[in-house]
Design an enzyme around this catalytic site. Sequence first.
Site, short mmCIF file in Angstrom:
data_model
loop_
_atom_site.label_atom_id
_atom_site.label_comp_id
_atom_site.label_asym_id
_atom_site.label_seq_id
_atom_site.Cartn_x
_atom_site.Cartn_y
_atom_site.Cartn_z
N TYR A 142 0.42 -1.76 0.15
CA TYR A 142 0.16 0.00 0.05
C TYR A 142 1.05 0.84 -0.28
CZ TYR A 142 -4.39 -2.07 0.47
OH TYR A 142 -5.86 -2.88 0.56
N LYS A 194 3.35 -15.52 4.16
CA LYS A 194 3.87 -16.22 2.84
C LYS A 194 5.25 -16.32 2.60
CE LYS A 194 2.53 -18.41 -0.70
NZ LYS A 194 1.87 -19.22 -0.75
N ASP A 227 -2.06 -18.63 2.55
CA ASP A 227 -2.84 -19.29 1.61
C ASP A 227 -3.56 -20.62 2.72
OD1 ASP A 227 -0.69 -20.63 1.90
OD2 ASP A 227 -0.68 -21.23 0.25
C1 IPM Z 1 -10.79 -2.17 3.08
C2 IPM Z 1 -10.53 -1.01 1.53
C3 IPM Z 1 -9.50 -0.75 1.85
C4 IPM Z 1 -8.15 -1.48 1.79
C5 IPM Z 1 -9.39 0.26 0.15
C6 IPM Z 1 -11.00 0.53 -0.11
C7 IPM Z 1 -9.14 1.11 0.08
O1 IPM Z 1 -10.31 -2.69 0.73
O2 IPM Z 1 -10.81 -0.73 4.45
O3 IPM Z 1 -10.05 -3.10 3.33
O4 IPM Z 1 -7.65 -2.08 0.27
O5 IPM Z 1 -7.88 -1.39 2.74
#
Ligand code: IPM
Length: 356
Positions: A142, A194, A227
């Site tokens: 992320y 993993k 998994d």
């Molecule tokens: C979550 C959602 C978000 C994430 C998206 C909307 C960016 O799926 O809060 O789990 O991936 O964290």
Amino acid sequence: MSSGTDRSYKVGVIAGDGTGPEVIREGRKVLDYLAEDEGFQVEWIDFDLSGDRYLRDGVVLDDASLEALRGMDAIYLGAVGHPDVPPGVIERGLLLRLRFALDQYVNLRPVIRFPNVPTLLPGQSEEDVNFIVVRENSEGLYAGAGGFHRRDTEFEVAVQESINTRHGVERIVRYAFELAMRPDRRKKLTLCHKTNVLTFAGDLYQRVVNELAAEYPEVETNYVHVDAACIYFLDSPQRFDVIVTDNMFGDIITDLGAMIQGGMGVAAGGNINPEGVSMFEPIGGTAPDFVGSDKINPIAAIGAGGMMLAALGEDAAATRVDRGIRAATVQMDSMAAGQMGFTTQEVGDLVVKGAS
Ligand code: IPM
Ligand code: MN
């Protein structure tokens, strides 16, 4: 940040899109009732931030709102996203930007099944499904590291890198150990990763778990591949107490977790900065099909409100939210929107009654 002992809290509200405002309204109803009864004050400050707002005037998250949100004691978020806005604009620009800007490095997602809640796995009981996922919320895939090379050619390269820092891994693993030690937990910590394929990132996580385990001798630690964790969620969820995992794996397994606890209608989460401003939200989305119909399940949003009370230090009220939710779910036909046997507002009333 908490205003200390004065027990008056400023909560920024991002009700958002779709059914977000409807579920947040019920959460506020429950929290307002408990504030009155328990003798604390909640001042709700509405922020007009959503896919809808973006379509109106192009604003996703303006600097002034971000600064104002930094000054809140907590943030309460409904759901954001709009079918007419390209994917990623609101998700990255609002939700993820807030998580990163406020350094909410813990995504805390309890997978707890309430009484009488049907799931796709009738063999699992309330006793079987009771664990908490501690999802790293500030780095990993992320982080947004990567890029294109020779985009739109046949030689295109797309790189998306997972960033894992010693500092980031250590603070999330420590948070998970501390959580496992709480009196209401069972002192078991599972690392989910993993490590057989992601030999760099996984190795760092495993080493940090091993090192910190020495500081928490009472906590039993173990490991599952992500998994295999999916199999165990369906097959033997009892084995889990606290799970610590990276951002992407945490995103994926908590959707499966939501299903074994009863669906998106009940799954709540907190984006937590233990030293800063935390944000609480139902995990589910905007449910465009149910907007304005008074049919959406507000339990997840109310549960997120309960988590917010706990984070603010209002433990008695947080416990009462939990009690109220349990009293509501035993009366409801289903956790699915439109099949609850009650309207959204009636479910809110059931929680208030059960909490009183
Ligand atoms: C979550 C959602 C978000 C994430 C998206 C909307 C960016 O799926 O809060 O789990 O991936 O964290
Ligand atoms: Mn998700």
